[in-house]
Write a protein that holds these residues in place. Sequence first.
Motif: not given
Length: 477
Positions: A9-22
């Motif tokens: 169906n779809s991806f699950k939004p689970s990454l925070s700003l910290l995760d994305a910056t890392m």
Amino acid sequence: MSINQNETNSFKPSLSLLDATMIVAGSMIGSGIFLVSGDIARNLGSAGWLTLMWVLAGVVTLIAALSYGELSGMFPKAGGQYVYLREAYNPFIAFLFGWTQFGVIQTGTIAAVAVAFAKYTAFLIPAVGADNILLSVAGVNISAAQLLAIASIVVLTYINTRGVQGGKVIQTVFTLAKLLSLFGLIIFGLLLGARKSVWDANWVNAWVPQTIASKDAMPKPLDHPILLGGMALLGAIAVSMKGSLFSSDAWNNVTFIAGEIKNPQKNIGRSLFLGTFIVTIIYVSANLMYLAVIPFHDIAFTEADRIGVVAATNSFGSIGAIIIAVMIMVSTFGCNNGLILSGARIYYGMSQDGLFFKKAGTLNKNSVPAWGLWIQCFWASFLCLTGRYGDLLSMVIFGVLIFYILTIAGIFVLRRTRPEIPRSYKAFGYPVLPAIYILVALVLALLLLKEEANYTVPGLGIILLGIPLYYVAKRSA
């Protein structure tokens, strides 16, 4: 591998700003900062120009990242740059990007970083070195280092097929570890290893560009520099920036996983700025530390360009070499995790458009594109057997520049053709800064095509090979 309908169906939004910056910072910091300064030193021959190449690479990268913030806010979808090109131009241009990512950019970068991981593991464990040939297939020698590089790709691919949480944990932990260790190396290098005599000597004739052909061609200190000018200087700058730009690349990988980031309209742009800014500060600081710790002649002619090893040894003594080897192993392993995690999302987007293997467009029970991950793993592993670090770097950066130019030019196109789309960010300094980036990147790409044709022409050939493949894919869709 069975894939149920309810698993696609779809991806699950689970990454925070910290995760994305890392992911941004972790994908950027691999092995380049520890290796490529030697090549820049040989090409331009002075401390000022060495530092300038890293500053320019950082500024250019920041301009591009801030420009991408506008696109990520407009199209917060899995596939990132592929989607931007499709929306700004057409599916054909987007396919050429996706094909080139698969053929050489993403997979070539993964292979190059894996080779660097193996190279520094062999520093600690000689048995897994490149000189240990384990078998020969059709006249091609396969070393323990190549097999270790492939094994690292396979392990990280498997972890990422188990879900984004495992990849996220590895990315955050490894990136924080290498950021802290890099800051530690810089600070303790300056405190323990810096010598005023070395610093002062390195900055004599600091802005006199020269190319050094061999170790013996450069007296200590520089008494009779061979000056560069005109096209020779531009060529040397292009070849030098190849290394610094490659070391600063992969910041755009976070856009590929937009479907898994919380509040992507804002957090992608923020992570792009934060990640690229942090890495730029680290890279410039690290090179200033090198210049305070290592005589310039030794920066230019360190064995195997292991600048980081020399800096750590001069600062910490004999244990320094072990410290830096472990740092680079952590750095490259974490870097490849981000590249592997992100890359398969491009092929997912292509498959959704009917332009890649159908199964690459499905998600497994862990909501990740497992087939895309394994296809990427196979080709990156093959590249580990066929290319050396420097060769892979040259092929990768040319294709990278071409598609960065097209993507940032897409901002101008979309401002005119799609003004109604909400933009949570606007490209910083538009239109001047994006236009400057396009001009600088275009000049660099053309100079590399001229100066390093042995590597850039095959890279261009891979891009052009995508033209017939696009029509084959369209007929098969």
